[in-house]
Design a protein around this motif. Structure first.
Motif, PDB file in Angstrom:
ATOM      1  N   PRO A 123      -3.849   7.561  -4.677  1.00 23.75           N
ATOM      2  CA  PRO A 123      -4.622   7.690  -3.241  1.00 23.75           C
ATOM      3  C   PRO A 123      -5.239   6.275  -2.609  1.00 23.75           C
ATOM      4  CG  PRO A 123      -5.655   8.710  -5.114  1.00 23.75           C
ATOM      5  CD  PRO A 123      -4.457   8.141  -5.429  1.00 23.75           C
ATOM      6  N   MET A 124      -4.428   5.227  -2.201  1.00 23.65           N
ATOM      7  CA  MET A 124      -5.238   4.166  -1.977  1.00 23.65           C
ATOM      8  C   MET A 124      -5.934   3.999  -0.538  1.00 23.65           C
ATOM      9  SD  MET A 124      -4.188   2.051  -4.080  1.00 23.65           S
ATOM     10  CE  MET A 124      -4.867   0.780  -3.609  1.00 23.65           C
ATOM     11  N   LYS A 125      -6.027   4.968   0.197  1.00 23.63           N
ATOM     12  CA  LYS A 125      -7.196   4.996   1.222  1.00 23.63           C
ATOM     13  C   LYS A 125      -8.401   5.342   0.799  1.00 23.63           C
ATOM     14  CE  LYS A 125      -4.187   5.990   5.383  1.00 23.63           C
ATOM     15  NZ  LYS A 125      -2.782   6.558   4.764  1.00 23.63           N
ATOM     16  N   GLU A 126      -8.508   6.619   0.034  1.00 25.60           N
ATOM     17  CA  GLU A 126      -9.856   7.023  -0.581  1.00 25.60           C
ATOM     18  C   GLU A 126     -10.288   6.046  -1.698  1.00 25.60           C
ATOM     19  OE1 GLU A 126      -6.638   8.371  -0.332  1.00 25.60           O
ATOM     20  OE2 GLU A 126      -6.758  10.603  -0.204  1.00 25.60           O
TER      21      GLU A 126
ATOM     22  N   GLN B 245       1.005   4.392  -2.820  1.00 24.74           N
ATOM     23  CA  GLN B 245       0.633   5.759  -1.780  1.00 24.74           C
ATOM     24  C   GLN B 245       1.980   6.869  -2.297  1.00 24.74           C
ATOM     25  OE1 GLN B 245      -2.219   5.451   0.411  1.00 24.74           O
ATOM     26  NE2 GLN B 245      -2.645   7.620   0.147  1.00 24.74           N
TER      27      GLN B 245
ATOM     28  N   ALA C 183      -5.802   3.890  -8.939  1.00 28.04           N
ATOM     29  CA  ALA C 183      -5.646   3.312  -7.045  1.00 28.04           C
ATOM     30  C   ALA C 183      -7.052   2.474  -7.284  1.00 28.04           C
ATOM     31  CB  ALA C 183      -5.868   4.498  -6.360  1.00 28.04           C
TER      32      ALA C 183
ATOM     33  N   ASP D 142       0.853  -1.430   0.041  1.00 27.11           N
ATOM     34  CA  ASP D 142       0.192  -0.043  -0.021  1.00 27.11           C
ATOM     35  C   ASP D 142       0.889   1.350  -0.039  1.00 27.11           C
ATOM     36  OD1 ASP D 142      -2.221  -1.731   0.176  1.00 27.11           O
ATOM     37  OD2 ASP D 142      -2.936  -0.897   2.116  1.00 27.11           O
ATOM     38  N   LEU D 143       1.870   1.216   0.827  1.00 26.61           N
ATOM     39  CA  LEU D 143       2.904   2.196   0.981  1.00 26.61           C
ATOM     40  C   LEU D 143       3.325   2.666  -0.399  1.00 26.61           C
ATOM     41  CD1 LEU D 143       3.856   4.416   3.160  1.00 26.61           C
ATOM     42  CD2 LEU D 143       5.832   2.836   3.365  1.00 26.61           C
TER      43      LEU D 143
ATOM     44  N   TYR E 223      -6.238   8.379  -9.687  1.00 27.83           N
ATOM     45  CA  TYR E 223      -7.367   8.013  -8.703  1.00 27.83           C
ATOM     46  C   TYR E 223      -8.009   6.755  -9.288  1.00 27.83           C
ATOM     47  CZ  TYR E 223     -11.336   7.443  -5.857  1.00 27.83           C
ATOM     48  OH  TYR E 223     -12.357   7.203  -4.849  1.00 27.83           O
TER      49      TYR E 223
END
Length: 436
Positions: free
Chosen positions: A15-18, A10, A119, A6-7, A116
């Motif tokens: 933008p992996m979290k979103e 990122q 991601a 993930d890092l 995006y």
């Protein structure tokens, strides 16, 4: 827990979290909410590209359209122009994810996704692999893929493999010595899953069969095997299950889009309805009823950098009768539209027909490891094969008889035994090729 995979995404601006949060939201929709979501997304992406993409606006012919069905169907030929002419306003090679398709359809091209959208592609991959208890951050992958041969390209891929927690087996040489070394790796490393090209993984399974080894007996950490990019035949699937001792999952994707279909835990080939809208169309670009075969045409609902709206992949498939908008099921993937043999009688047969015919006979004694078929003239075909011993007259007679039965009589076949078969620069094996 440290999530290196993930890092690394990122850090590269994805933008992996979103993306993961948005995917969770989409997956949780009710049937009705999902319908509204798809309708809105379709309108939104078309409107965006008509306003911001000169290439797409030119293709549609105006800024307005009445019905979805009026929109043109994009194909790979449309896209074979410089990428800069196809990018939307505000997007460049620097702020987008840019890559090249494998060219297995014969028409490779460069494409782009906004960060995006890319991601979301990763989020959707992670979600589906998660059905089988696989986590890209912690699960160790045995990867059967091609790798660049040049020094820098090779090192770059190896570094990506390190970040992605995977070990790559190069598949350009699959002689018994190399397969023996692969086997040693499985003895010494704690792999959790296998992922890669079908033909190479099948070859490895045949090697195990010959040695009478079930893979989980020497690598007990293995949970599942995902095969991709080439057809998986039923008898090959049975062989893989038997020799690996784990579930075999069939995936179907396109690098320019996303995972398109992924076998769920019920054994259905579930189509991605979260980031894509999939249609099956006839030759007049009209949607066909579920259960009927047609061209697979896909819209990427999130890609703003580059339009993939009603994009014809060049594949033929059938959606299951029980499909819904929220959960479409791919009943069958028939193959590529350009893998068709034209016979002297005027009959057209998908190249896979030959493959089924010859496969069923050649498999009998396990002598032939793999083969490809080339149509050189309207009535002439070459079968190139790799085997321990030359095909005998009896086997050749059987193959010819089966071909007459499935296709038509008076076709000429030349059998050529080789040490290895030619693969694409990515390591894919094209099983049928028409030279006409």
């Amino acid at each position: 827990m440290f999530r290196l995979f993930d890092l690394s995404l990122q850090i590269n601006g994805f933008p992996m979290k979103e993306a993961k949060a948005e995917l969770r939201k989409i997956v949780a929709f009710s049937e009705k909410e999902h319908q509204v979501f798809v309708q809105n997304k379709k309108q939104e992406i078309v409107h965006f590209h008509l306003q911001n993409n000169a290439f797409y606006k030119h293709l549609v012919g105006s800024e307005n359209y009445e019905n979805w069905e009026d929109l043109p169907v994009l194909n790979k030929k449309n896209l074979q122009k410089p990428l800069l002419e196809r990018l939307s306003k505000g997007y460049s090679v620097k702020n987008s994810y840019v890559n090249k398709t494998s060219g297995s359809s014969g028409t490779p091209f460069i494409f782009a996704k906004d960060k995006y959208c890319h991601a979301l592609t990763w989020a959707s991959n992670m979600y589906r692999f998660g059905w089988y208890g696989i986590d890209f951050n912690t699960s160790y992958q045995a990867r059967f893929y091609g790798i660049p041969m040049d020094f820098i390209g090779n090192k770059k891929e190896r570094f990506k493999d390190f970040l992605s927690h995977r070990f790559r087996f190069s598949i350009f040489d699959l002689s018994d010595d190399v397969l023996e070394k692969m086997l040693k790796k499985f003895q010494n490393k704690k792999f959790n899953y296998i992922n890669g090209y079908t033909s190479s993984i099948v070859l490895f399974a045949k090697f195990l069969q010959k040695k009478n080894i079930v893979l989980t007996s020497i690598c007990s950490t293995l949970k599942v095997c995902m095969v991709t990019s080439e057809m998986l035949f039923d008898d090959d699937k049975m062989l893989l299950e038997k020799q690996f001792g784990i579930p075999i999952v069939n995936e179907y994707g396109a690098s320019e889009l996303d995972l398109i279909a992924f076998q769920n835990t019920e054994g259905e080939w579930q189509v991605n309805s979260e980031t894509l809208f999939v249609e099956i169309l006839n030759e007049n670009n009209k949607a066909v009823a579920n259960g009927t075969s047609g061209r697979i045409v896909i819209t990427s609902l999130f890609n703003k950098a580059h339009p993939f709206i009603r994009y014809d992949l060049g594949d033929i498939g059938i959606l299951d009768e029980k499909s819904t908008l929220q959960k479409p099921i791919l009943k069958k993937l028939i193959g590529r539209t350009n893998d068709v043999a034209v016979l002297p009688s005027g009959k057209k047969s998908p190249g896979l027909t030959f493959y089924y015919v010859t496969k069923s006979i050649i498999e009998d004694d396990g002598n032939v490891k793999e083969f490809v078929i080339k149509q050189t003239k309207i009535d002439c075909f070459e079968i190139e094969y790799v085997s321990e011993a030359e095909l005998n007259l009896e086997q050749i007679k059987k193959i010819k008889k089966a071909i007459e039965l499935y296709l038509e009589p008076h076709l000429n076949f030349i059998f050529i035994r080789k040490n290895s078969l030619e693969r694409s620069n990515r390591g894919k094996l094209k099983q049928f090729k028409s030279m006409l």
